[in-house]
Design a protein around this motif. Structure first.
Motif, mmCIF file in Angstrom:
data_model
loop_
_atom_site.group_PDB
_atom_site.id
_atom_site.type_symbol
_atom_site.label_atom_id
_atom_site.label_comp_id
_atom_site.label_asym_id
_atom_site.label_seq_id
_atom_site.Cartn_x
_atom_site.Cartn_y
_atom_site.Cartn_z
ATOM 1 N N GLN A 1 0.902 -1.163 0.016
ATOM 2 C CA GLN A 1 -0.055 -0.032 0.117
ATOM 3 C C GLN A 1 0.791 1.298 -0.034
ATOM 4 O O GLN A 1 0.540 2.141 -0.756
ATOM 5 N N ARG A 2 1.910 1.394 0.688
ATOM 6 C CA ARG A 2 2.695 2.514 0.788
ATOM 7 C C ARG A 2 3.655 2.617 -0.443
ATOM 8 O O ARG A 2 3.774 3.800 -0.798
ATOM 9 N N THR A 3 3.811 1.587 -0.951
ATOM 10 C CA THR A 3 4.300 1.457 -2.440
ATOM 11 C C THR A 3 3.556 2.343 -3.637
ATOM 12 O O THR A 3 4.020 2.935 -4.247
ATOM 13 N N TYR A 4 2.384 1.769 -3.257
ATOM 14 C CA TYR A 4 1.524 2.169 -4.296
ATOM 15 C C TYR A 4 1.120 3.853 -4.155
ATOM 16 O O TYR A 4 1.004 4.642 -4.941
ATOM 17 N N ALA A 5 1.315 4.061 -2.784
ATOM 18 C CA ALA A 5 0.985 5.727 -2.449
ATOM 19 C C ALA A 5 2.186 6.473 -2.861
ATOM 20 O O ALA A 5 2.077 7.681 -3.573
ATOM 21 N N GLU A 6 3.515 5.927 -2.945
ATOM 22 C CA GLU A 6 4.533 6.577 -3.286
ATOM 23 C C GLU A 6 4.469 6.628 -4.876
ATOM 24 O O GLU A 6 5.052 7.968 -5.381
ATOM 25 N N LEU A 7 4.035 5.622 -5.481
ATOM 26 C CA LEU A 7 3.839 5.714 -6.870
ATOM 27 C C LEU A 7 2.891 6.790 -7.511
ATOM 28 O O LEU A 7 3.166 7.541 -8.293
ATOM 29 N N ILE A 8 1.853 6.956 -6.599
ATOM 30 C CA ILE A 8 1.006 8.076 -6.944
ATOM 31 C C ILE A 8 1.738 9.487 -6.953
ATOM 32 O O ILE A 8 1.423 10.126 -7.590
ATOM 33 N N ARG A 9 2.449 9.478 -5.768
ATOM 34 C CA ARG A 9 3.138 10.668 -5.465
ATOM 35 C C ARG A 9 3.948 11.023 -6.685
ATOM 36 O O ARG A 9 4.156 12.131 -7.221
ATOM 37 N N LEU A 10 4.652 9.952 -7.069
ATOM 38 C CA LEU A 10 5.522 10.032 -8.332
ATOM 39 C C LEU A 10 4.850 10.682 -9.394
ATOM 40 O O LEU A 10 5.508 11.313 -10.279
ATOM 41 N N HIS A 11 3.736 10.097 -9.864
ATOM 42 C CA HIS A 11 2.841 10.346 -10.846
ATOM 43 C C HIS A 11 2.422 11.905 -10.751
ATOM 44 O O HIS A 11 2.599 12.511 -11.672
ATOM 45 N N ARG A 12 2.082 12.078 -9.631
ATOM 46 C CA ARG A 12 1.379 13.588 -9.285
ATOM 47 C C ARG A 12 2.652 14.646 -9.386
ATOM 48 O O ARG A 12 2.420 15.715 -10.151
ATOM 49 N N ASP A 13 3.683 14.405 -8.763
ATOM 50 C CA ASP A 13 4.661 15.460 -8.265
ATOM 51 C C ASP A 13 5.827 15.586 -9.496
ATOM 52 O O ASP A 13 6.718 16.329 -9.666
ATOM 53 N N GLU A 14 6.137 14.205 -10.186
ATOM 54 C CA GLU A 14 7.051 13.842 -10.928
ATOM 55 C C GLU A 14 7.018 13.409 -12.211
ATOM 56 O O GLU A 14 7.503 13.035 -13.062
ATOM 57 N N ALA A 15 5.555 13.548 -12.703
ATOM 58 C CA ALA A 15 4.950 13.253 -13.934
ATOM 59 C C ALA A 15 5.376 11.738 -14.311
ATOM 60 O O ALA A 15 5.544 11.348 -15.633
ATOM 61 N N LEU A 16 5.434 10.765 -13.294
ATOM 62 C CA LEU A 16 5.358 9.600 -13.717
ATOM 63 C C LEU A 16 4.237 8.832 -14.595
ATOM 64 O O LEU A 16 3.186 9.190 -14.103
ATOM 65 N N ASP A 17 4.863 8.672 -15.605
ATOM 66 C CA ASP A 17 3.683 8.190 -16.870
ATOM 67 C C ASP A 17 3.150 6.841 -16.952
ATOM 68 O O ASP A 17 4.074 5.877 -17.264
ATOM 69 N N PHE A 18 1.973 6.399 -16.756
ATOM 70 C CA PHE A 18 1.519 5.064 -16.733
ATOM 71 C C PHE A 18 0.638 4.903 -17.980
ATOM 72 O O PHE A 18 -0.030 3.720 -17.890
#
Ligand code: F6R
Length: 270
Positions: free
Chosen positions: A41-58
């Motif tokens: 769960q925390r890993t997914y939260a961090e991926l969401i943060r990376l998407h939001r703050d660092e434009a990690l593109d899925f």
């Protein structure tokens, strides 16, 4: 096997999300194998943060989940499809059609399982398989005694797993007894496996997985046969490992090599 011991669940999550994010940046059309449960769960939260703050593109990423309870539809709040929407899919730009979770309501389960294996194959196979571990040493829902060559199929949950998951359902009696799960053989075909474990309750299963014999009684131990496995632990989950000092030393050497040559150097891992 590369065993990495981090100080806290938060640093495990940052490191795990970093590994996933590196792959997504290097290979935007990558295929991720995903797990549910409390561990990622925390890993997914961090991926969401990376998407939001660092434009990690899925937008091109394809995902396959490990398992689903039989009898629960995608809108059931206890289903793993629902879990994935709540904890990841609804918060990143992954097209819903790119996400796959086994069907817990299939009329013909055998056919649905074969189809799931075919879809993984047609997508090009799993590039990175994220895994948690049960207190009984299971990966996905491959309970003790599962064939180490198994494929996606119906599985009866072990009493330990029903007990461990009872809190999410309010009572053990409400936990479904059956699940559709990818097999150990399916997992071993992934190009890379990343197993996460947090907390002292997982320490024994981790010792058996990393330092015990390969046995169907602890299906995670089959990962010893895979050529690219990272086991990422917090201190509590690493608490029963006999060779902890050695794993720390390997990581220090790896760190030195990576700072000299860059992370692609391969180095002393596995
Ligand atoms: C879930 C899964 C399971 C869990 C394991 C640990 O998709 O495949 O193997 O990873 O039961 O669950 P948690 O993380 O809740 O302790």
């Amino acid at each position: 096997m590369r065993v990495i011991i981090e100080a806290s669940p938060e640093s495990v999550a940052r490191r795990a999300a970093g590994i996933v994010a590196d792959l997504v940046r290097r290979k935007p059309r990558c295929v991720l194998g995903l797990a549910t449960g409390s561990t990622p769960q925390r890993t997914y939260a961090e991926l969401i943060r990376l998407h939001r703050d660092e434009a990690l593109d899925f937008s091109q990423v394809v995902t396959f989940n490990l398992d689903e309870y039989v009898g629960l539809g995608p809108d059931d709040p206890h289903s793993y499809r629902h879990f994935m929407r709540q904890h990841l899919f609804d918060h990143v730009n992954i097209p819903p059609g790119n996400t796959h979770v086994p069907n817990g309501l299939a009329d013909n389960v055998d056919l649905a399982c074969e189809q799931y294996e075919r879809e993984i194959h047609e997508a090009g196979g799993i590039d990175l398989q994220l895994l948690g571990i049960g207190t009984d040493g299971h990966i996905a829902f491959n309970e003790p005694g599962s064939s180490l060559g198994s494929r996606t199929r119906l599985k009866t949950l072990a009493p330990e797993t029903i007990r461990d998951n009872a809190a999410q359902f309010g009572h053990a009696d409400r936990v479904p007894r059956l699940a559709v799960t990818v097999g150990v053989g399916t997992i071993l075909e992934s190009r890379r496996c990343l197993l996460l474990a947090l907390g002292a309750a997982k320490a024994q299963a981790i010792r058996q997985t990393v330092e015990g014999p390969v046995t169907a009684q602890v299906t995670a131990s089959a990962l010893q046969l895979h050529r690219d496995v990272t086991i990422l632990l917090d201190e509590a989950a690493a608490g029963q490992l006999e060779r902890r000092a050695y794993y720390h030393e390997v990581e220090s050497s790896q760190h030195l090599l990576e700072t000299r040559r860059g992370p692609a150097s391969g180095g002393v891992r596995r």
